[in-house]
Design a protein around this motif. Structure first.
Motif, PDB file in Angstrom:
ATOM      1  N   ALA A 164     -30.872  24.409 -28.986  1.00  0.00           N
ATOM      2  CA  ALA A 164     -30.948  24.399 -27.731  1.00  0.00           C
ATOM      3  C   ALA A 164     -29.903  25.145 -26.969  1.00  0.00           C
ATOM      4  CB  ALA A 164     -31.123  23.139 -26.955  1.00  0.00           C
ATOM      5  N   ALA A 165     -28.687  24.986 -27.261  1.00  0.00           N
ATOM      6  CA  ALA A 165     -27.745  25.605 -26.687  1.00  0.00           C
ATOM      7  C   ALA A 165     -27.430  27.027 -26.715  1.00  0.00           C
ATOM      8  CB  ALA A 165     -26.359  24.953 -27.241  1.00  0.00           C
ATOM      9  N   ARG A 166     -27.924  27.602 -27.974  1.00  0.00           N
ATOM     10  CA  ARG A 166     -28.116  28.935 -28.038  1.00  0.00           C
ATOM     11  C   ARG A 166     -29.263  29.738 -27.550  1.00  0.00           C
ATOM     12  NH1 ARG A 166     -28.602  32.393 -33.977  1.00  0.00           N
ATOM     13  NH2 ARG A 166     -28.328  34.415 -33.404  1.00  0.00           N
ATOM     14  N   ALA A 167     -30.328  28.826 -27.423  1.00  0.00           N
ATOM     15  CA  ALA A 167     -31.430  29.314 -26.465  1.00  0.00           C
ATOM     16  C   ALA A 167     -31.016  29.498 -24.898  1.00  0.00           C
ATOM     17  CB  ALA A 167     -32.705  28.473 -26.762  1.00  0.00           C
ATOM     18  N   HIS A 168     -30.324  28.270 -24.694  1.00  0.00           N
ATOM     19  CA  HIS A 168     -29.968  28.522 -23.170  1.00  0.00           C
ATOM     20  C   HIS A 168     -28.989  29.450 -22.847  1.00  0.00           C
ATOM     21  CE1 HIS A 168     -27.360  26.875 -19.685  1.00  0.00           C
ATOM     22  NE2 HIS A 168     -28.749  26.572 -19.323  1.00  0.00           N
ATOM     23  N   ALA A 169     -28.000  29.826 -24.083  1.00  0.00           N
ATOM     24  CA  ALA A 169     -26.761  30.807 -23.587  1.00  0.00           C
ATOM     25  C   ALA A 169     -27.700  32.161 -23.460  1.00  0.00           C
ATOM     26  CB  ALA A 169     -25.955  30.741 -24.630  1.00  0.00           C
ATOM     27  N   ALA A 170     -28.881  32.366 -24.553  1.00  0.00           N
ATOM     28  CA  ALA A 170     -29.593  33.650 -24.517  1.00  0.00           C
ATOM     29  C   ALA A 170     -30.449  33.783 -23.087  1.00  0.00           C
ATOM     30  CB  ALA A 170     -30.365  33.649 -25.623  1.00  0.00           C
ATOM     31  N   GLY A 171     -30.664  32.738 -22.396  1.00  0.00           N
ATOM     32  CA  GLY A 171     -31.437  32.784 -21.076  1.00  0.00           C
ATOM     33  C   GLY A 171     -32.969  32.294 -21.408  1.00  0.00           C
ATOM     34  N   LEU A 172     -33.070  31.526 -22.631  1.00  0.00           N
ATOM     35  CA  LEU A 172     -34.743  31.620 -22.945  1.00  0.00           C
ATOM     36  C   LEU A 172     -35.051  30.210 -22.430  1.00  0.00           C
ATOM     37  CD1 LEU A 172     -37.388  31.542 -24.466  1.00  0.00           C
ATOM     38  CD2 LEU A 172     -36.261  30.548 -26.306  1.00  0.00           C
ATOM     39  N   VAL A 173     -33.822  29.280 -22.255  1.00  0.00           N
ATOM     40  CA  VAL A 173     -34.038  27.765 -21.860  1.00  0.00           C
ATOM     41  C   VAL A 173     -33.452  27.837 -20.109  1.00  0.00           C
ATOM     42  CG1 VAL A 173     -33.181  25.585 -21.918  1.00  0.00           C
ATOM     43  CG2 VAL A 173     -34.147  26.595 -23.915  1.00  0.00           C
ATOM     44  N   ASN A 174     -34.109  27.331 -19.417  1.00  0.00           N
ATOM     45  CA  ASN A 174     -33.671  27.293 -18.159  1.00  0.00           C
ATOM     46  C   ASN A 174     -32.871  25.986 -17.886  1.00  0.00           C
ATOM     47  OD1 ASN A 174     -36.744  28.321 -17.871  1.00  0.00           O
ATOM     48  ND2 ASN A 174     -35.390  29.291 -16.169  1.00  0.00           N
ATOM     49  N   ARG A 175     -33.122  24.933 -18.474  1.00  0.00           N
ATOM     50  CA  ARG A 175     -32.298  23.498 -17.899  1.00  0.00           C
ATOM     51  C   ARG A 175     -32.086  22.950 -19.515  1.00  0.00           C
ATOM     52  NH1 ARG A 175     -32.355  25.966 -13.866  1.00  0.00           N
ATOM     53  NH2 ARG A 175     -32.812  24.932 -11.625  1.00  0.00           N
ATOM     54  N   LEU A 176     -30.835  22.440 -19.646  1.00  0.00           N
ATOM     55  CA  LEU A 176     -30.370  21.917 -20.839  1.00  0.00           C
ATOM     56  C   LEU A 176     -30.224  20.162 -20.355  1.00  0.00           C
ATOM     57  CD1 LEU A 176     -27.971  23.551 -22.866  1.00  0.00           C
ATOM     58  CD2 LEU A 176     -30.314  22.923 -23.460  1.00  0.00           C
ATOM     59  N   THR A 177     -30.924  19.413 -20.920  1.00  0.00           N
ATOM     60  CA  THR A 177     -30.839  17.864 -20.591  1.00  0.00           C
ATOM     61  C   THR A 177     -30.106  17.326 -21.833  1.00  0.00           C
ATOM     62  OG1 THR A 177     -32.797  17.135 -21.551  1.00  0.00           O
ATOM     63  CG2 THR A 177     -32.686  18.219 -19.481  1.00  0.00           C
ATOM     64  N   PRO A 178     -29.616  15.931 -21.553  1.00  0.00           N
ATOM     65  CA  PRO A 178     -29.394  14.987 -22.991  1.00  0.00           C
ATOM     66  C   PRO A 178     -30.571  14.761 -23.301  1.00  0.00           C
ATOM     67  CG  PRO A 178     -28.212  14.251 -20.764  1.00  0.00           C
ATOM     68  CD  PRO A 178     -29.221  15.441 -20.274  1.00  0.00           C
ATOM     69  N   PRO A 179     -30.524  14.279 -24.626  1.00  0.00           N
ATOM     70  CA  PRO A 179     -31.933  13.846 -25.317  1.00  0.00           C
ATOM     71  C   PRO A 179     -32.566  12.876 -24.581  1.00  0.00           C
ATOM     72  CG  PRO A 179     -30.056  14.078 -26.902  1.00  0.00           C
ATOM     73  CD  PRO A 179     -29.275  14.343 -25.493  1.00  0.00           C
ATOM     74  N   GLY A 180     -33.943  13.072 -24.652  1.00  0.00           N
ATOM     75  CA  GLY A 180     -34.535  12.042 -23.741  1.00  0.00           C
ATOM     76  C   GLY A 180     -34.938  12.625 -22.292  1.00  0.00           C
ATOM     77  N   GLY A 181     -34.167  13.446 -22.079  1.00  0.00           N
ATOM     78  CA  GLY A 181     -34.174  13.751 -20.498  1.00  0.00           C
ATOM     79  C   GLY A 181     -35.013  15.031 -20.080  1.00  0.00           C
ATOM     80  N   ALA A 182     -35.835  15.708 -20.989  1.00  0.00           N
ATOM     81  CA  ALA A 182     -36.426  17.064 -20.704  1.00  0.00           C
ATOM     82  C   ALA A 182     -37.550  16.909 -19.600  1.00  0.00           C
ATOM     83  CB  ALA A 182     -36.951  17.677 -22.041  1.00  0.00           C
ATOM     84  N   LEU A 183     -38.242  15.722 -19.794  1.00  0.00           N
ATOM     85  CA  LEU A 183     -39.538  15.648 -18.964  1.00  0.00           C
ATOM     86  C   LEU A 183     -38.901  15.446 -17.503  1.00  0.00           C
ATOM     87  CD1 LEU A 183     -42.497  15.339 -18.470  1.00  0.00           C
ATOM     88  CD2 LEU A 183     -42.350  12.786 -19.159  1.00  0.00           C
ATOM     89  N   ALA A 184     -38.049  14.578 -17.398  1.00  0.00           N
ATOM     90  CA  ALA A 184     -37.614  14.025 -16.225  1.00  0.00           C
ATOM     91  C   ALA A 184     -37.008  15.362 -15.155  1.00  0.00           C
ATOM     92  CB  ALA A 184     -36.492  13.148 -16.096  1.00  0.00           C
ATOM     93  N   VAL A 185     -36.380  16.206 -15.891  1.00  0.00           N
ATOM     94  CA  VAL A 185     -35.872  17.498 -15.368  1.00  0.00           C
ATOM     95  C   VAL A 185     -36.907  18.205 -15.147  1.00  0.00           C
ATOM     96  CG1 VAL A 185     -34.129  19.337 -15.585  1.00  0.00           C
ATOM     97  CG2 VAL A 185     -33.413  16.907 -16.338  1.00  0.00           C
ATOM     98  N   ALA A 186     -38.029  18.536 -16.071  1.00  0.00           N
ATOM     99  CA  ALA A 186     -38.931  19.262 -15.714  1.00  0.00           C
ATOM    100  C   ALA A 186     -39.817  18.827 -14.554  1.00  0.00           C
ATOM    101  CB  ALA A 186     -39.822  19.470 -17.130  1.00  0.00           C
ATOM    102  N   LEU A 187     -40.077  17.628 -14.568  1.00  0.00           N
ATOM    103  CA  LEU A 187     -40.789  17.079 -13.131  1.00  0.00           C
ATOM    104  C   LEU A 187     -39.897  17.336 -11.970  1.00  0.00           C
ATOM    105  CD1 LEU A 187     -41.856  13.796 -14.839  1.00  0.00           C
ATOM    106  CD2 LEU A 187     -43.358  15.585 -14.095  1.00  0.00           C
ATOM    107  N   SER A 188     -38.647  17.393 -12.220  1.00  0.00           N
ATOM    108  CA  SER A 188     -37.958  17.676 -10.654  1.00  0.00           C
ATOM    109  C   SER A 188     -37.951  19.137 -10.315  1.00  0.00           C
ATOM    110  CB  SER A 188     -36.433  17.387 -11.034  1.00  0.00           C
ATOM    111  OG  SER A 188     -35.478  17.765 -10.111  1.00  0.00           O
TER     112      SER A 188
END
Length: 254
Positions: A164-188
């Protein structure tokens, strides 16, 4: 709702969860139909403005259910393609909330979404070449639009897993979250989008998706054909009125 996918609304956000954790949310025909039906609801239900797609059990999706495929199933929907999504994404914005693996067809599902939120322990990849196959669910078409061509070529030709860190650095991932936090940030993130004018949001998504394929000499004419109905809408007048009156706009979608 089906046993393979659950659908719920959270305000103006439609949350779709692939619910087959026992097979890492691999997609069979029933799953594809359930996702396709949810995408149809997203586009036709005026009470929802943004979708979030995620997976149950700490995994996004491992792609196509190979056992179902070998049993003769085709995990696709006519007109919508694999997973009921990759060939015809919704007109409204869709956000992928990725925990764990998004591999092969699972990665292609994420790429069919407009934004990707990923946990720090998520993994992405198109390993099809390692199996003597080609990623035919849109991954080779969409990945070069999301990351530099050389990066996309390396990932697709090696079949390597990408953290995920490499995908984020490449611009693919918009937001990185701690494990278990992806849905909450996506909802926000979805809620922030849902606050905006629905006609404007859909038109913006359309131009972002189509504009890169327009001939330069036609680009503004084609954009204007999409923009004019938005500019002359009731929502546009409401947005201007709300701004001058220092209040929140009340969108009507017309």
């Amino acid at each position: 709702m089906s046993p393979e996918a659950t659908v719920e609304t959270r305000g103006a956000v439609l949350v779709v969860t692939i619910d087959r954790p026992e097979v890492r949310n691999a997609v069979n025909t029933a799953t594809a139909r359930a996702i396709g039906a949810a995408m149809e609801r997203l586009d036709t239900d005026d009470t929802v403005r943004v979708g979030v797609l995620t997976g149950a059990g700490g995994t996004f999706s491992a792609g196509m259910d190979l056992k179902a495929f070998l049993a003769g199933e085709r995990p696709s929907v006519p007109g919508r393609g694999f997973a009921g999504l990759v060939e015809a994404p919704p007109a409204k914005p869709l956000i992928a909330a990725v925990e764990g693996f998004a591999l092969a067809g699972g990665f292609e599902i994420a790429l069919a979404c407009d934004l990707i939120v990923a946990a720090e322990n998520a993994w992405f990849g198109l390993p099809e070449v390692r199996r003597g196959l080609m990623a035919g669910g849109g991954g080779l078409l969409r990945l070069p639009r999301r990351v530099p061509l050389g990066t996309a070529a390396e990932w697709a030709l090696t079949g390597d897993r990408i953290d995920a860190a490499r995908a984020h650095a490449a611009g693919l991932v918009n937001r990185l979250t701690p494990p278990g936090g992806a849905l909450a940030v996506a909802l926000s993130l979805a809620s922030r989008i849902a606050e905006n004018g629905p006609l404007a949001v859909r038109a913006t998504k359309r131009v972002l998706g189509e504009g890169g394929q327009w001939p330069a000499e036609e680009a503004f004419a084609r954009q204007n054909a999409i923009y004019e109905p938005v500019r002359s809408s009731e929502d546009a007048r409401e947005g201007a009125s709300a701004f001058t009156e220092k209040r929140d706009p009340v969108w009507r979608g017309r």
